[in-house]
Design a protein around this motif. Structure first.
Motif, PDB file in Angstrom:
ATOM      1  N   ARG A 183       0.702  -1.246  -0.156  1.00 50.78           N
ATOM      2  CA  ARG A 183       0.006  -0.061  -0.034  1.00 50.78           C
ATOM      3  C   ARG A 183       0.810   1.288  -0.151  1.00 50.78           C
ATOM      4  O   ARG A 183       0.537   2.281  -0.572  1.00 50.78           O
ATOM      5  CB  ARG A 183      -0.831   0.101   1.322  1.00 50.78           C
ATOM      6  CG  ARG A 183      -1.933   1.129   1.351  1.00 50.78           C
ATOM      7  CD  ARG A 183      -2.345   1.196   2.581  1.00 50.78           C
ATOM      8  NE  ARG A 183      -1.578   1.491   3.757  1.00 50.78           N
ATOM      9  CZ  ARG A 183      -1.722   1.626   4.912  1.00 50.78           C
ATOM     10  NH1 ARG A 183      -3.190   1.455   5.390  1.00 50.78           N
ATOM     11  NH2 ARG A 183      -0.891   1.891   6.023  1.00 50.78           N
ATOM     12  N   LYS A 184       1.928   1.087   0.555  1.00 50.18           N
ATOM     13  CA  LYS A 184       2.953   2.336   0.742  1.00 50.18           C
ATOM     14  C   LYS A 184       2.356   3.282   1.304  1.00 50.18           C
ATOM     15  O   LYS A 184       1.843   3.619   2.236  1.00 50.18           O
ATOM     16  CB  LYS A 184       3.567   2.485  -0.742  1.00 50.18           C
ATOM     17  CG  LYS A 184       4.432   1.138  -1.071  1.00 50.18           C
ATOM     18  CD  LYS A 184       5.118   1.572  -2.509  1.00 50.18           C
ATOM     19  CE  LYS A 184       5.919   0.236  -2.969  1.00 50.18           C
ATOM     20  NZ  LYS A 184       6.682   0.604  -4.439  1.00 50.18           N
ATOM     21  N   ARG A 185       2.410   4.514   0.243  1.00 47.94           N
ATOM     22  CA  ARG A 185       1.661   5.824   0.926  1.00 47.94           C
ATOM     23  C   ARG A 185       0.394   6.095   0.410  1.00 47.94           C
ATOM     24  O   ARG A 185      -0.303   7.238   0.781  1.00 47.94           O
ATOM     25  CB  ARG A 185       2.596   6.956   0.530  1.00 47.94           C
ATOM     26  CG  ARG A 185       3.760   7.044   0.942  1.00 47.94           C
ATOM     27  CD  ARG A 185       4.708   8.374   0.604  1.00 47.94           C
ATOM     28  NE  ARG A 185       5.986   8.226   1.286  1.00 47.94           N
ATOM     29  CZ  ARG A 185       6.951   9.076   1.018  1.00 47.94           C
ATOM     30  NH1 ARG A 185       6.698  10.225   0.132  1.00 47.94           N
ATOM     31  NH2 ARG A 185       8.217   9.224   1.663  1.00 47.94           N
ATOM     32  N   ARG A 186      -0.364   5.018  -0.200  1.00 43.35           N
ATOM     33  CA  ARG A 186      -1.985   5.204  -0.550  1.00 43.35           C
ATOM     34  C   ARG A 186      -2.792   5.149   0.779  1.00 43.35           C
ATOM     35  O   ARG A 186      -2.435   4.498   1.392  1.00 43.35           O
ATOM     36  CB  ARG A 186      -2.334   4.099  -1.597  1.00 43.35           C
ATOM     37  CG  ARG A 186      -1.590   4.280  -2.928  1.00 43.35           C
ATOM     38  CD  ARG A 186      -2.471   3.049  -3.911  1.00 43.35           C
ATOM     39  NE  ARG A 186      -3.797   3.391  -3.985  1.00 43.35           N
ATOM     40  CZ  ARG A 186      -4.247   4.126  -4.716  1.00 43.35           C
ATOM     41  NH1 ARG A 186      -3.402   4.952  -5.523  1.00 43.35           N
ATOM     42  NH2 ARG A 186      -5.538   4.360  -4.660  1.00 43.35           N
ATOM     43  N   ARG A 187      -3.582   6.228   0.625  1.00 48.99           N
ATOM     44  CA  ARG A 187      -4.530   6.589   1.711  1.00 48.99           C
ATOM     45  C   ARG A 187      -5.792   6.579   1.105  1.00 48.99           C
ATOM     46  O   ARG A 187      -6.119   7.077  -0.080  1.00 48.99           O
ATOM     47  CB  ARG A 187      -3.868   7.859   2.556  1.00 48.99           C
ATOM     48  CG  ARG A 187      -2.544   7.674   3.241  1.00 48.99           C
ATOM     49  CD  ARG A 187      -2.793   6.613   4.279  1.00 48.99           C
ATOM     50  NE  ARG A 187      -1.457   6.517   4.965  1.00 48.99           N
ATOM     51  CZ  ARG A 187      -0.395   5.730   4.656  1.00 48.99           C
ATOM     52  NH1 ARG A 187      -0.446   5.003   3.845  1.00 48.99           N
ATOM     53  NH2 ARG A 187       0.752   5.624   5.428  1.00 48.99           N
ATOM     54  N   ILE A 188      -6.868   6.562   1.835  1.00 44.65           N
ATOM     55  CA  ILE A 188      -8.269   6.887   1.486  1.00 44.65           C
ATOM     56  C   ILE A 188      -8.168   8.376   1.486  1.00 44.65           C
ATOM     57  O   ILE A 188      -7.668   9.141   2.185  1.00 44.65           O
ATOM     58  CB  ILE A 188      -9.088   6.386   2.677  1.00 44.65           C
ATOM     59  CG1 ILE A 188      -9.133   6.988   3.958  1.00 44.65           C
ATOM     60  CG2 ILE A 188      -9.367   4.838   2.533  1.00 44.65           C
ATOM     61  CD1 ILE A 188     -10.188   6.603   4.801  1.00 44.65           C
ATOM     62  N   MET A 189      -9.252   8.917   0.461  1.00 43.80           N
ATOM     63  CA  MET A 189      -9.271  10.227   0.168  1.00 43.80           C
ATOM     64  C   MET A 189     -10.070  11.018   1.351  1.00 43.80           C
ATOM     65  O   MET A 189     -10.986  10.729   1.813  1.00 43.80           O
ATOM     66  CB  MET A 189     -10.077  10.527  -1.053  1.00 43.80           C
ATOM     67  CG  MET A 189     -10.361  11.783  -1.597  1.00 43.80           C
ATOM     68  SD  MET A 189     -10.928  11.952  -3.355  1.00 43.80           S
ATOM     69  CE  MET A 189     -12.690  11.335  -2.568  1.00 43.80           C
ATOM     70  N   PRO A 190      -9.160  12.140   2.047  1.00 44.11           N
ATOM     71  CA  PRO A 190      -9.600  12.542   3.048  1.00 44.11           C
ATOM     72  C   PRO A 190     -10.969  13.731   2.557  1.00 44.11           C
ATOM     73  O   PRO A 190     -11.170  13.957   1.256  1.00 44.11           O
ATOM     74  CB  PRO A 190      -8.675  13.493   3.262  1.00 44.11           C
ATOM     75  CG  PRO A 190      -7.617  13.934   2.220  1.00 44.11           C
ATOM     76  CD  PRO A 190      -7.986  12.504   1.361  1.00 44.11           C
ATOM     77  N   SER A 191     -11.362  14.206   3.443  1.00 45.37           N
ATOM     78  CA  SER A 191     -12.714  14.949   3.322  1.00 45.37           C
ATOM     79  C   SER A 191     -12.354  16.363   3.108  1.00 45.37           C
ATOM     80  O   SER A 191     -11.722  17.060   3.851  1.00 45.37           O
ATOM     81  CB  SER A 191     -13.692  14.902   4.404  1.00 45.37           C
ATOM     82  OG  SER A 191     -14.998  15.827   4.252  1.00 45.37           O
ATOM     83  N   PHE A 192     -13.003  16.928   1.892  1.00 48.60           N
ATOM     84  CA  PHE A 192     -12.507  18.371   1.768  1.00 48.60           C
ATOM     85  C   PHE A 192     -13.886  18.950   1.702  1.00 48.60           C
ATOM     86  O   PHE A 192     -13.866  20.334   1.310  1.00 48.60           O
ATOM     87  CB  PHE A 192     -11.749  18.713   0.261  1.00 48.60           C
ATOM     88  CG  PHE A 192     -10.657  17.774   0.228  1.00 48.60           C
ATOM     89  CD1 PHE A 192      -9.235  18.449   0.977  1.00 48.60           C
ATOM     90  CD2 PHE A 192     -10.398  16.725  -0.470  1.00 48.60           C
ATOM     91  CE1 PHE A 192      -8.121  17.825   0.812  1.00 48.60           C
ATOM     92  CE2 PHE A 192      -9.078  16.235  -0.803  1.00 48.60           C
ATOM     93  CZ  PHE A 192      -8.025  16.913   0.037  1.00 48.60           C
ATOM     94  N   THR A 193     -14.785  18.371   2.404  1.00 45.35           N
ATOM     95  CA  THR A 193     -16.164  19.044   2.428  1.00 45.35           C
ATOM     96  C   THR A 193     -16.247  20.103   3.701  1.00 45.35           C
ATOM     97  O   THR A 193     -15.559  20.006   4.359  1.00 45.35           O
ATOM     98  CB  THR A 193     -17.046  18.184   2.599  1.00 45.35           C
ATOM     99  OG1 THR A 193     -17.020  17.537   3.774  1.00 45.35           O
ATOM    100  CG2 THR A 193     -17.209  17.221   1.564  1.00 45.35           C
ATOM    101  N   THR A 194     -17.265  20.957   3.679  1.00 47.12           N
ATOM    102  CA  THR A 194     -17.400  22.073   4.806  1.00 47.12           C
ATOM    103  C   THR A 194     -18.392  21.249   5.440  1.00 47.12           C
ATOM    104  O   THR A 194     -18.056  22.003   7.094  1.00 47.12           O
ATOM    105  CB  THR A 194     -18.221  23.089   4.039  1.00 47.12           C
ATOM    106  OG1 THR A 194     -19.251  22.926   3.612  1.00 47.12           O
ATOM    107  CG2 THR A 194     -17.289  23.875   3.196  1.00 47.12           C
TER     108      THR A 194
END
Length: 329
Positions: free
Chosen positions: A284-295
């Protein structure tokens, strides 16, 4: 000098952005609720049609026919409502609701299978503890049971009805139609919301807790590999495992031998899944789930997804169904 409209420009922009996010999540939540309602309606219509005629007797006495009926029920009950719902979500959001393309890394996907299977094993263990705890306080939990066929052809159909069709249609519906469009609001929220729908669909308190835990693990693996096929493989491995255990129980009458075979089987499965999970973490290395950029906060997103009329009705219906599998005293 700062003008008044310039002073309020950013807060207004954030406000309208939040409202749009809320509307988008609510729309997907409403569609998800309608899909669950559609699933219940189709299942009930098919059940009525089945048991009104002579096929009802065949169903009750023929395990092979039960498997064939289960395949038809699974395809009709899930694929039809979620397929229609997916059409409207795709039309509204433009999201790739199926995400059936190649994973970002084939090796990573293959390593994600034992990782996801390990989460499923953990889910089974936690569910067992939960069921035992309920028994201790006088609450007996049950789930639908199916007779295991004895012949080769019957067992082959049984495997298809449990370990082939459900993984395909359920992953298409849950990790595809529901989770993929929600990912724009953050993978964490998408994983949890889709796992909730996955748990609710099972309609009993033995399978639902497991489905919630397994759904989180499968959703995470799908997001990391960016392919719903990862979920299909994990789901298939888990269901095939349960089928093999059923065949073992049916085929081995010597309890001492059954205990030994079960111990060896579980030891091998845990060893393979743990080793595979370690490989998955390394690849997986540095792959992460996408963070939230919502308000919106996670809580407000959850309320938007669940607090709408179709979803509330769907949850109420599934609550009523779940009660049928709970015995007190």
């Amino acid at each position: 000098m700062i003008l008044l409209n310039e002073f309020y420009a950013e807060p207004q922009e954030l406000y309208f952005r939040g409202q749009n996010e809320k509307k988008g999540i609510k729309y997907i939540g409403r569609i998800a609720g309608l899909c669950i309602i559609g699933y219940v309606i189709i299942q009930n219509i098919l059940s009525i049609l089945l048991f009104m005629g002579p096929l009802g007797t065949v169903y009750e006495t023929d395990p092979d026919f039960q498997s064939v009926a289960a395949i038809f029920f699974s395809i009709s009950g899930i694929l039809v409502p979620f397929g229609i719902g997916g059409y409207f979500i795709k039309k509204r959001t433009g999201a790739d609701i199926y995400n059936l393309g190649k994973p970002v890394d084939t090796k990573l996907m293959l390593a994600a299978v034992p990782f996801g299977f390990f989460i499923c094993l953990a889910g089974n263990y936690v569910t067992g503890l939960f069921v035992n705890a309920m028994d201790q306080i006088g609450v007996h939990l049950t789930s639908p049971e199916y007779e295991v066929p004895s012949g080769f052809a019957g067992r082959l159909i049984y495997i298809v009805s449990i370990a082939v069709i459900p993984p395909l249609v359920e992953e298409f519906a849950i990790r595809g139609v529901i989770m993929q469009p929600l990912r724009r609001y953050g993978d964490k929220f998408a994983i949890l919301a889709s796992a909730l729908v996955f748990a609710v669909l099972h309609g009993n308190l033995i399978q639902a807790p497991f489905a919630l835990i397994a759904g989180i693990g499968i959703g995470y693996a799908v997001c990391i590999t960016n392919s719903v096929w990862t979920g299909v493989l994990i789901h298939t491995a888990n269901n095939l495992y349960s089928v093999i255990l059923e065949f073992m129980v049916e085929g081995i009458t010597d309890e001492a031998l059954l205990d030994k075979v079960y111990f060896v089987t579980m030891f091998v499965l845990y060893a393979v899944s743990i080793i595979g999970s370690v490989i998955f973490v390394i690849l997986r290395k540095r792959r992460r789930i996408m963070p939230s950029f919502t308000t919106l906060s996670e809580g407000r997103k959850a309320l938007s997804f669940t607090m709408n009329i179709p979803m509330i009705i769907a949850l109420a219906i599934m609550y009523g169904i779940t009660k049928n599998f709970v015995e007190l005293g």
